[in-house]
Design a protein around this motif. Structure first.
Motif, PDB file in Angstrom:
ATOM      1  N   UNK A 201      44.952  38.812  48.272  1.00 15.20           N
ATOM      2  CA  UNK A 201      44.475  38.578  46.908  1.00 15.20           C
ATOM      3  C   UNK A 201      44.318  39.902  46.160  1.00 15.20           C
ATOM      4  N   UNK A 202      43.781  40.900  46.850  1.00 13.59           N
ATOM      5  CA  UNK A 202      43.612  42.209  46.206  1.00 13.59           C
ATOM      6  C   UNK A 202      44.951  42.881  45.926  1.00 13.59           C
ATOM      7  N   UNK A 203      45.949  42.597  46.785  1.00  8.97           N
ATOM      8  CA  UNK A 203      47.280  43.167  46.502  1.00  8.97           C
ATOM      9  C   UNK A 203      47.813  42.602  45.192  1.00  8.97           C
ATOM     10  N   UNK A 204      47.496  41.315  44.962  1.00 14.80           N
ATOM     11  CA  UNK A 204      47.916  40.712  43.685  1.00 14.80           C
ATOM     12  C   UNK A 204      47.189  41.394  42.520  1.00 14.80           C
ATOM     13  N   UNK A 205      45.879  41.638  42.701  1.00 14.95           N
ATOM     14  CA  UNK A 205      45.127  42.320  41.634  1.00 14.95           C
ATOM     15  C   UNK A 205      45.662  43.736  41.406  1.00 14.95           C
ATOM     16  N   UNK A 206      46.080  44.376  42.496  1.00 10.07           N
ATOM     17  CA  UNK A 206      46.634  45.732  42.369  1.00 10.07           C
ATOM     18  C   UNK A 206      47.918  45.711  41.534  1.00 10.07           C
ATOM     19  N   UNK A 207      48.733  44.669  41.746  1.00 14.76           N
ATOM     20  CA  UNK A 207      49.970  44.547  40.949  1.00 14.76           C
ATOM     21  C   UNK A 207      49.622  44.360  39.471  1.00 14.76           C
ATOM     22  N   UNK A 208      48.575  43.549  39.240  1.00  8.57           N
ATOM     23  CA  UNK A 208      48.139  43.327  37.858  1.00  8.57           C
ATOM     24  C   UNK A 208      47.614  44.638  37.258  1.00  8.57           C
ATOM     25  N   UNK A 209      46.846  45.381  38.060  1.00 11.10           N
ATOM     26  CA  UNK A 209      46.308  46.666  37.582  1.00 11.10           C
ATOM     27  C   UNK A 209      47.453  47.606  37.215  1.00 11.10           C
ATOM     28  N   UNK A 290      40.268  32.497  39.862  1.00 10.23           N
ATOM     29  CA  UNK A 290      40.735  33.841  39.462  1.00 10.23           C
ATOM     30  C   UNK A 290      42.252  33.964  39.553  1.00 10.23           C
ATOM     31  N   UNK A 291      42.822  33.284  40.606  1.00  8.51           N
ATOM     32  CA  UNK A 291      44.239  33.503  40.897  1.00  8.51           C
ATOM     33  C   UNK A 291      45.123  32.884  39.811  1.00  8.51           C
ATOM     34  N   UNK A 292      44.659  31.751  39.270  1.00  8.01           N
ATOM     35  CA  UNK A 292      45.449  31.090  38.228  1.00  8.01           C
ATOM     36  C   UNK A 292      45.611  32.040  37.040  1.00  8.01           C
ATOM     37  N   UNK A 293      44.507  32.705  36.665  1.00  7.35           N
ATOM     38  CA  UNK A 293      44.591  33.616  35.517  1.00  7.35           C
ATOM     39  C   UNK A 293      45.410  34.862  35.869  1.00  7.35           C
ATOM     40  N   UNK A 294      45.194  35.382  37.094  1.00 10.75           N
ATOM     41  CA  UNK A 294      45.949  36.584  37.496  1.00 10.75           C
ATOM     42  C   UNK A 294      47.450  36.277  37.470  1.00 10.75           C
ATOM     43  N   UNK A 295      47.844  35.115  37.988  1.00  9.12           N
ATOM     44  CA  UNK A 295      49.272  34.748  37.988  1.00  9.12           C
ATOM     45  C   UNK A 295      49.801  34.667  36.568  1.00  9.12           C
ATOM     46  N   UNK A 297      48.685  36.214  33.893  1.00  6.85           N
ATOM     47  CA  UNK A 297      48.806  37.559  33.305  1.00  6.85           C
ATOM     48  C   UNK A 297      49.991  38.316  33.899  1.00  6.85           C
ATOM     49  N   UNK A 298      50.259  38.072  35.188  1.00  4.13           N
ATOM     50  CA  UNK A 298      51.401  38.752  35.813  1.00  4.13           C
ATOM     51  C   UNK A 298      52.729  38.264  35.236  1.00  4.13           C
ATOM     52  N   UNK A 299      52.748  36.972  34.831  1.00  4.65           N
ATOM     53  CA  UNK A 299      53.990  36.420  34.268  1.00  4.65           C
ATOM     54  C   UNK A 299      54.172  36.798  32.804  1.00  4.65           C
ATOM     55  N   UNK A 300      53.053  37.097  32.160  1.00  7.89           N
ATOM     56  CA  UNK A 300      53.073  37.327  30.711  1.00  7.89           C
ATOM     57  C   UNK A 300      53.984  38.485  30.344  1.00  7.89           C
ATOM     58  N   UNK A 301      54.911  38.237  29.408  1.00  6.04           N
ATOM     59  CA  UNK A 301      55.907  39.252  29.039  1.00  6.04           C
ATOM     60  C   UNK A 301      55.320  40.372  28.205  1.00  6.04           C
TER      61      UNK A 301
END
Ligand SMILES: Cc1cc2nc3c(=O)[nH]c(=O)nc-3n(C[C@H](O)[C@H](O)[C@H](O)COP(=O)(O)OP(=O)(O)OC[C@H]3O[C@@H](n4cnc5c(N)ncnc54)[C@H](O)[C@@H]3O)c2cc1C
Length: 303
Positions: A201-209, A290-295, A297-301
């Protein structure tokens, strides 16, 4: 006004320099590494001491060297960021100078000639105002406590200071400890708590960061669980941050965590529990996973 010396031999702390400039009416002497004089000047330093060599090993020797210089400059007030290195070095300087030192301050103000140093005490249950009665008063301040203010000094004086380390320490190799944006300087922080649930999960947050150009933060419980390294810990026993935007994913909002991030410009909290205390401090609260929002934001162009 008395001159304030700000010791930043390992990297200028713009927030601390700005605060010192405000407290001293512009009478700041800043010791910064080579290449950071412009940054020190932009934060209001009137006298800049550019350190020519980075000390790498013998902190006791470096502390003795700095103490000697401080005597020469006759600086009555000495501040430094409470980084790992300066937390070691400042007590040694204080010992050489027989000066009072307060560690980890969260607020500073002048009362006449006295520097009033405020810091949490007794497990954060009260804020203590401390003053040193020694001729030299010293304090360390958590990086990120004060927001940087631009206040360019028109004509700062620059002097060069050479520090030669004896051959007692040899640098064999060097590797940067952490990649990405340093947390204490980040304008955006993406932080996760126990609700993030795993290292993955934190790796996903790191990608978002990375995508947002943000620093990665974590609650202590998440760090203790091994989801994120200690350098990410925000709060009373971690780093204090004051970014423009703090995104808190799966963090409940314990007082010890708030102590490290409540100075943020805007706080956005995502928590599945509508009664989570973090919502009392958040500018925007999202009740949900949290993950739904992180996903999203990660998809957001547009990011
Ligand atoms: C002396 C001392 C010093 C301390 N120093 C610090 C410090 O520096 N920093 C710090 O952070 N803490 C510190 N603590 C610990 C602090 O008291 C809290 O225990 C800690 O901050 C809680 O971390 P948390 O919010 O991640 O976990 P929890 O309190 O367990 O909260 C997890 C949150 O995640 C939510 N959640 C669960 N699943 C999801 C999901 N799928 N999506 C969204 N939300 C979800 C839950 O509703 C809950 O609110 C300290 C404690 C002490 C005693």
């Amino acid at each position: 006004m008395k001159e304030i010396l700000v010791l930043c031999p390992f990297g200028a702390d713009p927030g601390l320099l700005s605060k010192a400039a405000a407290l001293s009416g512009g009478e700041v002497r800043a010791l910064v590494p080579q290449g950071e004089t412009a940054l020190a000047a932009a934060c209001g330093a009137a006298r800049i001491v550019e350190l020519q060599a980075a000390p790498i090993g013998d902190e006791a020797r470096f502390a003795a060297f700095l103490a000697e210089r401080i005597r020469g400059w006759s600086c009555p007030l000495v501040l430094a960021p409470a980084t790992v290195q300066m937390r070691n070095i400042m007590p040694m300087i204080a010992w050489h100078l027989k000066a009072g030192l307060t560690a980890d301050c969260t607020q500073l103000r002048m009362e006449g000639e006295l520097l009033i140093q405020t810091r949490p005490a007794f497990g954060n249950s009260l804020m203590a105002d401390i003053r040193a009665l020694s001729p030299i008063q010293m304090a360390t301040v958590r990086p990120g406590t004060f927001p940087p203010q631009r206040g360019e000094h028109p004509q700062p004086g620059v002097e060069r200071l050479v520090y030669c380390e004896e051959e007692r320490v040899t640098l064999l190799s060097y590797r940067a400890f952490a990649g990405g944006t340093p947390l204490s300087q980040a304008q955006i922080v993406v932080a996760g708590g126990m609700g993030v649930g795993s290292r993955e999960g934190f790796q996903k947050l790191e990608r978002l960061a990375d995508k947002l150009g943000a620093g990665l933060g974590a609650s202590r419980t998440a760090v203790d669980a091994g989801f994120a390294p200690y350098r990410c810990q925000v709060g009373m026993t971690g780093i204090t941050v004051c970014p423009r935007l703090y995104l808190a994913f799966g963090i409940s909002g314990a007082v010890q965590h708030l102590a490290g991030m409540s100075g943020s410009g805007k706080i956005v909290a995502v928590n599945s529990d509508p009664k989570a205390p973090i919502f009392d401090y958040a500018d925007y609260g999202i009740v949900g996973d949290w993950e739904a929002l992180a996903d999203k934001l990660l998809q957001e162009e547009i990011l």
